[in-house]
Design a protein around this motif. Structure first.
Motif: not given
Length: 559
Positions: A397-398, A453-454, A457, A459-461, A469, A495-496
């Motif tokens: 997503y970067h 992990k990606t 990550d 889902h936090l956006l 999501k 954090e997840h």
């Protein structure tokens, strides 16, 4: 035209009525001309005791008046002939083959320009002649006519050439099991020598060179039609030639080779060298990754070609899978991918066909070994690890943040286009990832830990930046169900953890089928198109029934 030799024949006594029933649109000029012509041709047989006209009768009458027809009336004659010729006895056609052929081919031999629709009808009629007499004619009777037929490959009209390719395939199929097939295909492969591609072609040198180049490209299209019907020796020679042509790095050449080889791979009866086919596959992968230019059928060919090689030699295929996946990634992320609907099925096919238990266990084994050595020297990534890394990169997503920043500097239209492009990539990537975890099963937590992990990550956006999501939650839920909560949370950063706990609480509910979920994003457009197509078909059916009734009432024709 020459007078046709009389003969009794034709069991289709109601062919005139059948033609009238097919062309019923009162607003279509061609339909009206066809109906008028049928009425005229059947006029002498309208007496009470007169027998109905047979296909032979319609053939003779139509050919007799074809020489003076033009415009829509010419198309009406040719349309009737394309229907009548297959109904005529082969013995009658052989006796009258040359006069019928000359009459039908006259529009294309004329110096006057003709519509492409007329050219297509001529091609169809000539093909029907070959097909009807295929089992009873000798090569000497048709060789000259067949040469004229092949020369239409260079006709200045795309639709006519497309019609030729379709009809040539049918003609060659009708020649199977007869001595005609070898001679017909040999004449096709000889065209490669007649119209060779120029290696040092420069479009600015002269006006004659592009013409030669075009003829060479048109020849490739014709050869592609016959590839699966060639002898093994001739087919291998053509494939070697194709491999050498790929070194030219010309899109038009590469695209046609991709089209032909995809067609060849779909034929299970066609034998060829797996090593040669794999070499061509890898050459095409190199072309895609270097030039970022995507031929229309490339994804389908890579999938079909690799699957074909896999059926011959599993090991030889597996070691090259990462190269193919990288090429498919380029195709998926390119702008042309929106038009290439075969990319997701290509990924899925290769995952389901070529990723087997031995590959998976080998990957897991080395993951465990590398984890045990800590900061020591680790082994090179295995084939399956490289495949998983390619799929993980599709979810990066970067790139989206970078593209979004750039698009905000442009106008609103460009920003919308950019968002749509990224959304399409993600929707397809989610579907491919879902297929891979289905294949990996409980080993997904070992081989796809970076992807887990990606997803977390993502889902936090903020929802405004990432409207997927719900799809991410369903994928994580699926992973928890397949791998187990403990296995998934063990590879997740701190954090997840909370997110995974929430996902685990939902696991008691049945998992929805992922393809259906993915459709929620992309299918809105597809559903709209599907509904639109259904409504259009319904309107056309209603209109056709109404037109038939209106035509009958308007013209009050009796056959």
């Amino acid at each position: 035209m020459e007078t046709l030799t009389a003969a009794q024949g034709g069991d289709d006594a109601n062919i005139g009525a059948a033609i009238l029933m097919r062309f019923t649109d009162p607003n279509n000029e061609l339909d009206l001309e066809i109906r008028k012509l049928i009425v005229v041709l059947s006029g002498p047989f309208r007496g009470q005791n007169a027998p109905p006209p047979t296909p032979v009768t319609y053939l003779g009458a139509t050919c007799s008046s074809l020489d003076v027809a033009s415009g829509q009336m010419l198309d009406a004659h040719l349309t009737i002939l394309s229907i009548v010729i297959p109904k005529v006895p082969a013995a009658f056609l052989i006796t009258n083959l040359r006069p019928v052929f000359d009459s039908v081919a006259r529009p294309l031999r004329s110096s006057s320009p003709i519509d492409q629709s007329t050219g297509c009808l001529v091609v169809k009629c000539i093909a029907q002649l070959f097909i009807t007499v295929a089992n009873v004619v000798s090569w000497s009777d048709v060789s000259e006519l067949y040469s004229f037929f092949l020369d239409l490959a260079n006709f200045d009209g795309f639709r006519v050439r497309e019609q030729l390719h379709a009809c040539l395939a049918d003609v060659l199929q009708s020649f199977q099991g007869t001595p005609l097939l070898y001679l017909a295909t040999k004449q096709i492969t000889d065209l490669l020598n007649k119209y060779p591609l120029l290696v040092n072609y420069d479009e600015n040198t002269s006006e004659s060179v592009p013409s030669q180049e075009e003829k060479a490209l048109f020849t490739l299209e014709v050869v592609n039609v016959s590839l699966s019907l060639l002898s093994t020796e001739d087919r291998t020679a053509v494939l070697v030639y194709y491999k050498s042509l790929l070194e030219l790095n010309k899109f038009d050449v590469t695209s046609r080779i991709s089209d032909g080889l995809y067609r060849l791979c779909l034929d299970p009866s066609a034998d060829h060298s797996p090593q040669l086919l794999l070499d061509i596959v890898l050459s095409l992968c190199l072309f895609v990754t270097q030039h970022k230019i995507i031929p229309r059928t490339i994804a389908s060919f890579l999938s079909a070609g690799v699957t074909k090689v896999y059926s011959y030699d599993r090991k030889m295929c597996e070691v090259n899978l990462p190269i193919v996946f990288d090429a498919l990634k380029v195709i998926l992320t390119s702008r042309g991918a929106r038009k290439n609907h075969d990319i997701v099925p290509a990924f899925k096919c290769l995952i389901n066909t070529c990723v087997d238990e031995s590959l998976i266990k080998e990957g897991v084994h080395y993951v465990v070994i590398n984890a045990s050595v800590g900061d020591g020297i680790k082994s090179e990534p295995t084939v399956i690890e490289n495949l998983c890394a390619t799929i993980q990169s599709l979810l990066g997503y970067h790139r989206f943040h970078k593209d979004q920043t750039e698009s905000q500097q442009s106008n609103r239209f460009c920003e919308t286009q950019e968002r749509f492009h990224n959304y399409k990539i993600w929707c397809r990537a989610f579907e491919i990832f879902s297929t891979m975890i289905d294949k990996l099963g409980p080993y997904s937590s070992y081989l796809m830990r970076g992807t887990l992990k990606t997803l977390a990550d993502m889902h936090l956006l903020p929802h405004k930046e990432f409207p997927f999501k719900e799809k991410v939650e369903l994928l994580l839920k699926k992973l928890v169900q397949i791998c187990g909560f403990d296995a998934v949370i063990a590879v997740m950063p701190q954090e997840h953890k909370k997110l995974l706990v929430e996902i685990n609480e939902m696991v008691s509910r049945p998992v929805e089928v992922i393809p259906q979920v993915l459709e929620a994003t992309t299918v809105r457009v597809c559903k709209f198109d599907e509904d639109k197509a259904r409504c259009k078909a319904k309107r056309e059916m209603t209109k056709r029934m109404s037109d038939a009734a209106g035509m009958a009432k308007k013209m009050r024709l009796q056959v």
